[in-house]
Design an enzyme around this catalytic site. Structure first.
Site, mmCIF file in Angstrom:
data_model
loop_
_atom_site.group_PDB
_atom_site.id
_atom_site.type_symbol
_atom_site.label_atom_id
_atom_site.label_comp_id
_atom_site.label_asym_id
_atom_site.label_seq_id
_atom_site.Cartn_x
_atom_site.Cartn_y
_atom_site.Cartn_z
ATOM 1 N N ASP A 31 39.547 35.035 -40.080
ATOM 2 C CA ASP A 31 39.523 33.777 -39.329
ATOM 3 C C ASP A 31 40.934 33.218 -39.279
ATOM 4 O OD1 ASP A 31 36.794 31.813 -38.742
ATOM 5 O OD2 ASP A 31 38.797 30.978 -38.417
ATOM 6 N N ARG A 35 39.162 26.727 -35.169
ATOM 7 C CA ARG A 35 38.112 25.748 -34.883
ATOM 8 C C ARG A 35 38.413 24.419 -35.571
ATOM 9 N NH1 ARG A 35 32.775 25.965 -33.126
ATOM 10 N NH2 ARG A 35 31.790 23.936 -33.346
ATOM 11 N N ASP A 74 44.640 36.690 -36.755
ATOM 12 C CA ASP A 74 44.295 36.416 -35.368
ATOM 13 C C ASP A 74 43.908 37.719 -34.671
ATOM 14 O OD1 ASP A 74 44.369 35.662 -32.637
ATOM 15 O OD2 ASP A 74 45.852 34.115 -33.075
ATOM 16 N N THR A 144 26.981 34.562 -23.889
ATOM 17 C CA THR A 144 26.290 33.286 -23.708
ATOM 18 C C THR A 144 25.319 33.357 -22.538
ATOM 19 O OG1 THR A 144 26.633 30.994 -23.024
ATOM 20 C CG2 THR A 144 28.369 32.517 -22.460
ATOM 21 N N SER A 179 32.128 27.657 -16.155
ATOM 22 C CA SER A 179 33.346 27.078 -16.729
ATOM 23 C C SER A 179 34.281 28.243 -17.017
ATOM 24 C CB SER A 179 33.067 26.317 -18.030
ATOM 25 O OG SER A 179 32.812 27.232 -19.090
ATOM 26 N N TYR A 181 35.549 28.839 -19.803
ATOM 27 C CA TYR A 181 35.066 29.412 -21.066
ATOM 28 C C TYR A 181 33.946 30.427 -20.792
ATOM 29 C CZ TYR A 181 31.492 29.971 -24.531
ATOM 30 O OH TYR A 181 30.515 30.531 -25.297
ATOM 31 N N HIS A 182 32.902 29.987 -20.056
ATOM 32 C CA HIS A 182 31.785 30.899 -19.810
ATOM 33 C C HIS A 182 32.264 32.152 -19.064
ATOM 34 C CE1 HIS A 182 29.334 27.191 -20.624
ATOM 35 N NE2 HIS A 182 28.514 28.072 -21.163
ATOM 36 N N LYS A 185 33.598 34.913 -21.221
ATOM 37 C CA LYS A 185 32.553 35.769 -21.803
ATOM 38 C C LYS A 185 32.066 36.810 -20.788
ATOM 39 C CE LYS A 185 31.797 33.412 -25.776
ATOM 40 N NZ LYS A 185 31.295 33.789 -27.084
ATOM 41 N N ASN A 240 22.962 18.679 -31.184
ATOM 42 C CA ASN A 240 23.783 18.218 -32.317
ATOM 43 C C ASN A 240 24.391 16.855 -32.020
ATOM 44 O OD1 ASN A 240 23.121 20.586 -33.564
ATOM 45 N ND2 ASN A 240 25.138 21.512 -33.466
ATOM 46 N N ARG A 241 24.870 16.673 -30.799
ATOM 47 C CA ARG A 241 25.437 15.368 -30.425
ATOM 48 C C ARG A 241 24.357 14.285 -30.426
ATOM 49 N NH1 ARG A 241 29.845 14.263 -27.367
ATOM 50 N NH2 ARG A 241 28.710 13.370 -25.608
ATOM 51 N N THR A 253 23.627 10.376 -24.917
ATOM 52 C CA THR A 253 24.454 10.515 -23.705
ATOM 53 C C THR A 253 23.901 11.609 -22.793
ATOM 54 O OG1 THR A 253 25.870 12.015 -24.954
ATOM 55 C CG2 THR A 253 26.587 9.713 -24.830
ATOM 56 N N ARG A 326 30.585 17.173 -15.626
ATOM 57 C CA ARG A 326 30.609 18.587 -15.228
ATOM 58 C C ARG A 326 30.120 18.737 -13.791
ATOM 59 N NH1 ARG A 326 28.331 21.696 -20.599
ATOM 60 N NH2 ARG A 326 29.278 20.292 -22.082
ATOM 61 N N GLU A 328 27.739 20.821 -12.131
ATOM 62 C CA GLU A 328 26.677 21.768 -12.481
ATOM 63 C C GLU A 328 25.403 21.365 -11.753
ATOM 64 O OE1 GLU A 328 25.916 21.491 -16.728
ATOM 65 O OE2 GLU A 328 25.456 19.368 -16.637
#
Ligand code: USQ
Length: 400
Positions: A31, A35, A74, A144, A179, A181-182, A185, A240-241, A253, A326, A328
């Protein structure tokens, strides 16, 4: 089995290490602690305090009597990666070492380029290292569900049969990620499939839904074994939020209309499924795709569940609609398959109400930590680029 975990200090990695240790697998991990830095960059911290890696490894030694081989490094450093794998000779490699946030990747040019360089180059290095020093190892690559986007037809597990102009073939299902990010992947998936086809490597590409949860049973009461739990706009996922918001009685939210639908699964089920993949490897040369989630929910129905469980516990929260940062689809069809892990023995661990009750109970201990950062609960990163953003606050993140 000898299992190497890339990204062992993260939300999934640290939980998986404990679950595998309890099942007597021999573990090594790497690691870079990025993060921890990214969350700090966003101006937040984990709702539940997390121990240093040294304290974590010591706790694991005390509990299981085994030393986990850990090295800071890394995946973009090919020399480091290749020599670690050559020395450890893993039978399975779980790749969790990527930047996981869609909003982070949409912040600005440097964050989107960083995301794709970090994720795509790290994964490509891993494929080369496997080919060169441990070609029989099974790569379990975390993708994902977001790779597929939200098509107006059912979503199979990776491949589907198509008939076009009178001919038939089995082809990869279209990827329409939402995104940078997506999309990173998606690029990883293509590279992994290619490496299996051309070099004869074997891999499981996991299309995972949104994970939630504060713990797995193996963590017990030792705070050094606890997981991180993020609630900021980048690294905090929806449930989680919502749970962190609920314990400080901040309105939940809901972005846009709230009809966006996704697959969700508790942390403990994610770890169970990854372990099933490890313990049931594919044949050499096989590239297989698993859709990994428990149930699909609209975001609004999730907010309502969190609100009602909180209400039962004497916590009163409102649900508030926010302009969706976003771009979406709000109302859309969503019907993904998820049979392959069930065929391997996946049994969902419980019901969502029970898991959310457990999360709220855990998080109530850390109200003050969440309250201290409540200003970061409202999103300001927008897909259209019209947002306020600051520069990275630390120096060793090599943005292009
Ligand atoms: N959302 C809200 N309110 C919030 C947070 C999110 O309404 O406070 C909505 C978003 O607009 C989105 C949905 O909830 O429609 C899911 O958002 P998310 O932040 O929980 O999840 P996402 O950005 O899709 O990414 C997360 C993980 C990522 C993983 C992905 C699985 O960060 O690493 O790949 O879940 S999936 O969503 O199936 O692609």
């Amino acid at each position: 089995m000898r299992v190497f975990i890339a990204g062992i200090d993260g939300y999934l990695g640290w939980s998986l290490a404990q679950y595998l240790a309890a099942r007597h697998h021999v573990i090594a991990g790497a690691d870079m602690f990025l993060r921890r830095q990214w969350v700090e960059e966003i101006g937040s911290h984990s709702a539940m305090p997390i121990a240093s890696i040294d304290e974590r490894l010591q706790a694991l030694r005390e509990k299981y009597g085994v030393s986990l081989q850990f090295q800071k490094g890394d995946l973009r450093d090919y020399g480091f990666l290749r020599s670690f794998l050559a020395e450890f000779q893993p039978e399975a490699i779980v790749h969790l070492g990527e930047m996981p946030s869609a909003p982070y990747s949409m912040m600005d040019q440097s964050h989107s380029v960083f995301t794709q360089q970090n994720n795509v180059v790290g994964s490509l290095n891993l494929l080369w290292a496997i080919k060169e020093v441990c070609p029989n190892a099974h790569l379990i690559k975390l993708g994902t569900m977001g790779e597929y986007g939200t098509p107006n037809i059912d979503i199979p597990e990776g491949f589907f049969e198509v008939e076009y102009r009178g001919r038939r073939d089995t082809l990869p299902f279209p990827r329409q990620a939402n995104s940078f990010y997506h999309l990173s992947k998606v690029h990883d998936s293509h590279n992994t499939m290619f490496a299996c086809r051309v070099w004869g490597l074997r891999a499981t590409d996991i299309m995972q839904g949104v994970v939630f949860g504060t713990q797995i049973d193996e963590m017990g009461d030792d705070p050094r074994l606890h997981s991180r739990l993020d609630f900021d706009q980048c690294f905090g996922t929806a449930i989680n939020r919502f749970c962190c918001q609920a314990v400080i009685e901040h309105p939940l939210t809901l972005f846009g209309g709230g009809s966006q639908t996704r697959g969700f699964l508790p942390l403990r089920d994610s770890i169970q499924c990854i372990t099933l993949s490890i313990e049931n490897p594919p044949q050499m040369g096989e590239y297989r795709v698993f859709n990994q989630f428990d149930e699909t929910y609209s975001i609004e129905s999730l907010a309502t569940i969190v609100q009602s469980v909180a209400n039962d516990m004497g916590i009163h929260v409102d649900i508030k609609h926010f302009d969706n940062p976003r771009t979406e689809a709000d109302k859309h069809y969503y019907n993904p398959d998820r049979q392959k892990l069930v065929q391997l023995g996946y049994k969902p661990s419980g019901n969502i109400h029970g898991e959310i009750r457990l999360m709220l109970t855990d998080l109530l201990h850390y109200r003050d930590r969440i309250l201290a950062k409540q200003h970061i609960l409202i999103p300001d990163i927008r897909w259209d680029g019209n947002h306020r953003r600051s520069e990275p606050i630390y120096e060793n993140l090599t943005h292009a």
